[in-house]
Design a protein around this motif. Structure first.
Motif: not given
Ligand code: ASP
Length: 437
Positions: A297-325
């Motif tokens: 297994f691998s882990s992709i690790q991401i940090e971003k200040s105020l990520m917590n308040g950014e609506v759709g962050f996880a959605f956009r990240l997972l969409s990128i993975l989704n687009a690559h199957g």
């Protein structure tokens, strides 16, 4: 009278001596009315499975090479079984049909299915049971997908008219007669489909081990055999690499509420493992039923200040993975951090592109990938009702000097998932097993 469906795997039917053992088991209980048979498997570690010999025949024919030596090897395997059992079976006529097929339009799935076809015909002759060719009653769609609905109708009609029968495992056919196989090990699935079709009281799956182990015996010394396990627990453990059955085999019987009993053809008195829809009355679930895990297994690790308040962050990240199957396994989050665990193989060939897209789209403060991780699952339905398992797991890992890289608990509370470095994997499994089993 009860009806039991029995399935015998390749090692249980590898030669005449093994077939005799299987036949004795079947004859011992008149409820064992329907048998599903695999092709002859390996007789020793160095041996070759008949299914693999048949793939070789097809490969030779498809490449325009002489397939006769490969076919002769198959003939010898079956001839010695027939001679030793003393049954009458038209092997030469059947081989002529196969030969003709190889000369005209060799097909992988048809060829692979012949091991089950011949072995089941021989077993049926030896038992005096009817032989059922699944090409007539197990249906596939043209895209190769199994057609459960039509199969249920055809198969139950056919089997309900029979006192007993042997059904060949591993294959079926499209409506036009083209033979299709399940993936390797698929006779387990055939057994399950047959059990559902005849509304069996039990599905016995006979193999060469006395049940499912509560941990991998290559890692843990003599792990306990699991006596009872629920379908849900089995799913969790097999997903994490504990293999005892074809992955899809649980679904037809689970739907029908039928239990599976894993048994050992070479030790028929052992009770084996019961895989059950729910535990028998009066039996309390074990806190921990088993421990399993896998590497890679691998882990992709991401940090971003105020990520917590950014609506759709996880959605956009997972969409990128989704687009690559790319499917993901776990996704633990902090306030301004997030990581995604996935199988490393999915990053092959697209790692740089995926990272670039994450950088462009999400503008993280930090982005990194860590490889060589392992995931472990501690699985048990009783964990939801009891305290202390997690504490024991963490203490054991700390004492073994294993650094925990990730933690997750499913919402059903029947599993704890721990991520560790691959180099710590086996130590972690052993420490957890000692602590919780
Ligand atoms: N004979 C097939 C295989 O080797 C199917 C089975 O044994 O279940 O995969």
């Amino acid at each position: 009278m009860q009806t039991i469906v029995v399935k015998f795997g390749g090692s249980s039917l590898a030669d005449a001596a093994q077939i005799r053992k299987a036949a004795d088991i079947i004859k011992k209980d008149p409820a064992r009315r329907f048998a599903v048979a695999s092709a002859p498997g390996k007789r020793s570690k160095e041996d070759i499975k008949v299914t693999d010999m048949l793939y070789r025949c097809e490969a030779a024919a498809a490449a325009g090479r002489d397939f006769e030596p490969e076919l002769q090897a198959v003939r010898e395997r079956f001839q010695s079984i027939i001679d030793d059992l003393g049954v009458s079976y038209p092997l030469e006529a059947e081989l002529d049909v196969i030969r003709k097929h190889l000369k005209t339009a060799p097909d992988k799935e048809y060829m692979a299915s012949r091991g089950e076809y011949l072995n089941s015909g021989i077993l049926a002759a030896y038992l005096g049971f009817a032989f059922v060719d699944p090409a007539e009653v197990i249906r596939f769609h043209e895209n190769g997908q199994y057609d459960a609905e039509t199969t249920h109708f055809l198969l139950s009609n056919r089997l309900n008219g029979l006192e007993n029968a042997v059904v060949a495992g591993f294959y079926g056919a499209e409506e036009n007669g083209r033979v299709r196989t399940f993936s390797r090990g698929g006779s387990d699935l055939t057994g399950s489909i047959v059990a559902e079709a005849v509304r069996a009281d039990l599905y016995e799956n006979w193999t060469d081990v006395s049940g499912m182990m509560s941990a991998d015996p290559r890692v843990v010394d003599s792990p306990r055999v699991i006596d009872f396990i629920s379908y849900q627990e089995l799913r969790e453990l097999s997903y994490m690499g504990a293999t005892v059955l074809h992955e899809e085999a649980v679904f037809p019987v689970r739907r029908a509420g039928i239990a599976i009993n894993i048994r050992n053809t070479n030790a028929p008195e052992d009770p084996g493992t019961m895989i059950v829809p729910s535990l028998p009355r009066g039996r309390r679930p074990r806190k921990v039923t088993g421990v399993a895990g896998r590497t890679g297994f691998s882990s992709i690790q991401i940090e971003k200040s105020l990520m917590n308040g950014e609506v759709g962050f996880a959605f956009r990240l997972l969409s990128i993975l989704n687009a690559h199957g790319i499917p993901f396994e776990h996704c633990p989050t902090g306030i301004d951090t997030m990581s995604v665990f996935l199988r490393t193989e999915y990053l092959n060939g697209c790692r740089e592109e995926v990272l670039r897209e994450i950088r462009d789209e999400l503008k993280p403060d930090m982005l990194a990938v860590e490889d060589e991780l392992a995931l472990l699952a501690i699985v048990g339905q009783g964990m939801a009702y009891s305290k202390g398992t997690a504490a024991r797991v963490f203490t054991a890992l700390a004492e073994a000097g294993v650094n925990i890289r990730m933690l997750d608990q499913g919402s059903s509370e029947m599993n704890i998932i721990v991520g560790v470095e691959e180099s710590d994997f086996e130590d972690a499994v052993r420490a957890i097993y000692r602590a919780v089993m």
